[in-house]
Design a protein around this motif. Structure first.
Motif, PDB file in Angstrom:
ATOM      1  N   VAL A  60      31.465  33.393  32.580  1.00 40.84           N
ATOM      2  CA  VAL A  60      31.883  33.664  33.949  1.00 40.84           C
ATOM      3  C   VAL A  60      31.413  32.472  34.771  1.00 40.84           C
ATOM      4  CG1 VAL A  60      31.654  35.193  35.922  1.00 40.84           C
ATOM      5  CG2 VAL A  60      31.712  36.148  33.626  1.00 40.84           C
ATOM      6  N   THR A  61      32.345  31.832  35.476  1.00 42.11           N
ATOM      7  CA  THR A  61      32.038  30.630  36.243  1.00 42.11           C
ATOM      8  C   THR A  61      32.302  30.884  37.715  1.00 42.11           C
ATOM      9  OG1 THR A  61      32.727  29.299  34.356  1.00 42.11           O
ATOM     10  CG2 THR A  61      32.541  28.167  36.459  1.00 42.11           C
ATOM     11  N   VAL A  62      31.320  30.513  38.552  1.00 39.26           N
ATOM     12  CA  VAL A  62      31.459  30.651  40.002  1.00 39.26           C
ATOM     13  C   VAL A  62      31.604  29.246  40.579  1.00 39.26           C
ATOM     14  CG1 VAL A  62      30.401  31.498  42.116  1.00 39.26           C
ATOM     15  CG2 VAL A  62      30.015  32.714  39.962  1.00 39.26           C
ATOM     16  N   ARG A  63      32.769  29.003  41.197  1.00 44.62           N
ATOM     17  CA  ARG A  63      33.037  27.714  41.842  1.00 44.62           C
ATOM     18  C   ARG A  63      33.430  27.960  43.288  1.00 44.62           C
ATOM     19  NH1 ARG A  63      36.913  23.980  38.223  1.00 44.62           N
ATOM     20  NH2 ARG A  63      38.170  24.460  40.019  1.00 44.62           N
ATOM     21  N   GLN A  64      33.598  26.866  44.024  1.00 44.14           N
ATOM     22  CA  GLN A  64      34.009  26.975  45.431  1.00 44.14           C
ATOM     23  C   GLN A  64      35.354  27.695  45.571  1.00 44.14           C
ATOM     24  OE1 GLN A  64      32.354  26.319  48.076  1.00 44.14           O
ATOM     25  NE2 GLN A  64      30.750  24.906  47.456  1.00 44.14           N
ATOM     26  N   ASP A  65      36.243  27.487  44.593  1.00 47.26           N
ATOM     27  CA  ASP A  65      37.593  28.055  44.691  1.00 47.26           C
ATOM     28  C   ASP A  65      37.723  29.432  44.052  1.00 47.26           C
ATOM     29  OD1 ASP A  65      37.265  27.063  42.135  1.00 47.26           O
ATOM     30  OD2 ASP A  65      39.315  26.325  41.964  1.00 47.26           O
ATOM     31  N   GLY A  66      36.624  30.042  43.613  1.00 45.10           N
ATOM     32  CA  GLY A  66      36.702  31.396  43.095  1.00 45.10           C
ATOM     33  C   GLY A  66      35.853  31.626  41.859  1.00 45.10           C
ATOM     34  N   ILE A  67      36.056  32.792  41.256  1.00 47.18           N
ATOM     35  CA  ILE A  67      35.329  33.203  40.058  1.00 47.18           C
ATOM     36  C   ILE A  67      36.301  33.183  38.882  1.00 47.18           C
ATOM     37  CG2 ILE A  67      34.084  35.097  38.942  1.00 47.18           C
ATOM     38  CD1 ILE A  67      33.047  35.928  41.667  1.00 47.18           C
ATOM     39  N   TYR A  68      35.844  32.622  37.758  1.00 47.97           N
ATOM     40  CA  TYR A  68      36.659  32.488  36.562  1.00 47.97           C
ATOM     41  C   TYR A  68      36.040  33.303  35.435  1.00 47.97           C
ATOM     42  CZ  TYR A  68      38.955  28.518  38.792  1.00 47.97           C
ATOM     43  OH  TYR A  68      39.670  27.716  39.627  1.00 47.97           O
ATOM     44  N   LEU A  69      36.870  33.997  34.675  1.00 49.18           N
ATOM     45  CA  LEU A  69      36.471  34.689  33.456  1.00 49.18           C
ATOM     46  C   LEU A  69      37.086  33.887  32.319  1.00 49.18           C
ATOM     47  CD1 LEU A  69      35.058  37.158  32.235  1.00 49.18           C
ATOM     48  CD2 LEU A  69      37.193  38.386  32.446  1.00 49.18           C
ATOM     49  N   GLN A  70      36.216  33.268  31.503  1.00 50.30           N
ATOM     50  CA  GLN A  70      36.616  32.252  30.542  1.00 50.30           C
ATOM     51  C   GLN A  70      37.292  31.132  31.347  1.00 50.30           C
ATOM     52  OE1 GLN A  70      34.612  33.137  28.325  1.00 50.30           O
ATOM     53  NE2 GLN A  70      35.798  33.265  26.454  1.00 50.30           N
ATOM     54  N   LYS A  71      38.579  30.866  31.153  1.00 51.17           N
ATOM     55  CA  LYS A  71      39.263  29.806  31.916  1.00 51.17           C
ATOM     56  C   LYS A  71      40.243  30.368  32.936  1.00 51.17           C
ATOM     57  CE  LYS A  71      39.086  26.275  28.365  1.00 51.17           C
ATOM     58  NZ  LYS A  71      39.841  25.308  27.586  1.00 51.17           N
ATOM     59  N   THR A  72      40.269  31.685  33.080  1.00 52.09           N
ATOM     60  CA  THR A  72      41.244  32.334  33.948  1.00 52.09           C
ATOM     61  C   THR A  72      40.612  32.680  35.293  1.00 52.09           C
ATOM     62  OG1 THR A  72      42.252  33.317  31.990  1.00 52.09           O
ATOM     63  CG2 THR A  72      42.864  34.247  34.123  1.00 52.09           C
ATOM     64  N   ARG A  73      41.245  32.217  36.374  1.00 52.67           N
ATOM     65  CA  ARG A  73      40.745  32.534  37.715  1.00 52.67           C
ATOM     66  C   ARG A  73      41.048  34.000  38.010  1.00 52.67           C
ATOM     67  NH1 ARG A  73      42.289  32.265  43.230  1.00 52.67           N
ATOM     68  NH2 ARG A  73      40.539  31.598  44.520  1.00 52.67           N
ATOM     69  N   ILE A  74      40.057  34.703  38.511  1.00 48.51           N
ATOM     70  CA  ILE A  74      40.196  36.123  38.829  1.00 48.51           C
ATOM     71  C   ILE A  74      40.663  36.257  40.273  1.00 48.51           C
ATOM     72  CG2 ILE A  74      39.013  38.355  38.977  1.00 48.51           C
ATOM     73  CD1 ILE A  74      39.170  37.233  36.145  1.00 48.51           C
ATOM     74  N   ALA A  75      41.829  36.856  40.452  1.00 49.64           N
ATOM     75  CA  ALA A  75      42.327  37.116  41.793  1.00 49.64           C
ATOM     76  C   ALA A  75      41.572  38.315  42.353  1.00 49.64           C
ATOM     77  CB  ALA A  75      43.829  37.400  41.758  1.00 49.64           C
ATOM     78  N   ASN A  76      41.027  38.165  43.537  1.00 51.39           N
ATOM     79  CA  ASN A  76      40.252  39.213  44.195  1.00 51.39           C
ATOM     80  C   ASN A  76      39.152  39.753  43.266  1.00 51.39           C
ATOM     81  OD1 ASN A  76      39.315  40.997  46.048  1.00 51.39           O
ATOM     82  ND2 ASN A  76      41.218  42.147  46.250  1.00 51.39           N
ATOM     83  N   PRO A  77      38.130  38.940  42.977  1.00 52.01           N
ATOM     84  CA  PRO A  77      37.115  39.336  42.009  1.00 52.01           C
ATOM     85  C   PRO A  77      36.329  40.586  42.390  1.00 52.01           C
ATOM     86  CG  PRO A  77      36.540  37.241  43.052  1.00 52.01           C
ATOM     87  CD  PRO A  77      37.903  37.609  43.502  1.00 52.01           C
ATOM     88  N   GLU A  79      37.364  43.311  43.330  1.00 53.21           N
ATOM     89  CA  GLU A  79      38.067  44.485  42.816  1.00 53.21           C
ATOM     90  C   GLU A  79      38.391  44.381  41.326  1.00 53.21           C
ATOM     91  OE1 GLU A  79      41.534  45.198  45.164  1.00 53.21           O
ATOM     92  OE2 GLU A  79      40.423  45.209  47.046  1.00 53.21           O
ATOM     93  N   ASN A  80      38.596  43.167  40.818  1.00 52.72           N
ATOM     94  CA  ASN A  80      39.117  43.014  39.465  1.00 52.72           C
ATOM     95  C   ASN A  80      38.104  42.608  38.400  1.00 52.72           C
ATOM     96  OD1 ASN A  80      41.689  43.586  40.470  1.00 52.72           O
ATOM     97  ND2 ASN A  80      42.116  41.457  40.904  1.00 52.72           N
ATOM     98  N   LEU A  81      37.014  41.926  38.758  1.00 49.40           N
ATOM     99  CA  LEU A  81      36.097  41.405  37.742  1.00 49.40           C
ATOM    100  C   LEU A  81      35.423  42.528  36.955  1.00 49.40           C
ATOM    101  CD1 LEU A  81      34.832  38.986  36.366  1.00 49.40           C
ATOM    102  CD2 LEU A  81      33.043  39.005  38.101  1.00 49.40           C
ATOM    103  N   ALA A  82      34.903  43.533  37.639  1.00 46.75           N
ATOM    104  CA  ALA A  82      34.226  44.635  36.940  1.00 46.75           C
ATOM    105  C   ALA A  82      35.191  45.358  35.997  1.00 46.75           C
ATOM    106  CB  ALA A  82      33.621  45.613  37.951  1.00 46.75           C
ATOM    107  N   ALA A  83      36.423  45.565  36.432  1.00 42.42           N
ATOM    108  CA  ALA A  83      37.407  46.255  35.588  1.00 42.42           C
ATOM    109  C   ALA A  83      37.742  45.422  34.354  1.00 42.42           C
ATOM    110  CB  ALA A  83      38.665  46.548  36.393  1.00 42.42           C
ATOM    111  N   LYS A  84      37.893  44.118  34.516  1.00 43.56           N
ATOM    112  CA  LYS A  84      38.202  43.254  33.375  1.00 43.56           C
ATOM    113  C   LYS A  84      37.044  43.235  32.376  1.00 43.56           C
ATOM    114  CE  LYS A  84      41.531  40.217  35.623  1.00 43.56           C
ATOM    115  NZ  LYS A  84      42.699  40.548  34.848  1.00 43.56           N
ATOM    116  N   VAL A  85      35.822  43.193  32.879  1.00 40.98           N
ATOM    117  CA  VAL A  85      34.646  43.205  31.996  1.00 40.98           C
ATOM    118  C   VAL A  85      34.554  44.543  31.262  1.00 40.98           C
ATOM    119  CG1 VAL A  85      32.125  43.159  31.979  1.00 40.98           C
ATOM    120  CG2 VAL A  85      33.385  41.468  33.303  1.00 40.98           C
ATOM    121  N   GLN A  86      34.821  45.642  31.949  1.00 39.55           N
ATOM    122  CA  GLN A  86      34.816  46.957  31.295  1.00 39.55           C
ATOM    123  C   GLN A  86      35.862  47.006  30.189  1.00 39.55           C
ATOM    124  OE1 GLN A  86      35.390  49.629  34.587  1.00 39.55           O
ATOM    125  NE2 GLN A  86      33.186  49.881  34.940  1.00 39.55           N
ATOM    126  N   ALA A  87      37.021  46.417  30.423  1.00 45.35           N
ATOM    127  CA  ALA A  87      38.073  46.407  29.400  1.00 45.35           C
ATOM    128  C   ALA A  87      37.639  45.584  28.188  1.00 45.35           C
ATOM    129  CB  ALA A  87      39.362  45.832  29.987  1.00 45.35           C
TER     130      ALA A  87
END
Length: 135
Positions: A60-77, A79-87
């Protein structure tokens, strides 16, 4: 004049096949480390020992332009990051999680990402840093 039929050769010449396989092996060996690098980020420097990896970690990478899971930028993290990690955890891929925060990102952004990982069911997170430069 009597024509003699040539005896057919029943063997397959595998030398060109071996050459192609060896070239592909070299190409994959050279590109594999480049594929696991993740998102480019400027990490802070600390004095710590490198981690031993049993299998590929979840990054999980935190940059100025957002949060990435592996190489994929998470839109609206939020709401979506916790759900993706649970999956990912539901698939049985309980694994090491590496949190990479760019050194000029506000501390709050890294803490928010850490909290979202915890909401997703991750309890242990390793923070990634660069080793101190000598000199």
């Amino acid at each position: 004049m009597a024509y003699r039929r040539r005896k057919l050769m029943g063997e397959i010449n595998i030398i060109p096949l071996v050459d192609v396989v060896l070239v592909l092996l070299v190409v994959f060996m050279m590109t594999a480390p480049m594929l696991t690098q993740g998102v480019k980020v400027d990490l802070p420097q600390t004095q710590s020992a490198p981690l031993k990896a049993e299998r590929e970690p979840l990054e999980v990478t935190v940059r100025q332009d957002g949060i990435y899971l592996q190489k994929t930028r998470i839109a609206n993290p939020r709401e979506n990051l916790a759900a993706k990690v649970q999956a990912i955890l539901a698939e049985g891929a309980a694994q090491r999680v590496l949190l990479r925060g760019q050194k000029d990102v506000p501390y709050e952004a890294v803490v928010v990402a850490l909290n979202l990982l915890r909401q997703g069911g991750i309890q242990k997170v390793d923070l990634v840093t660069e080793p101190l430069s000598q000199g």
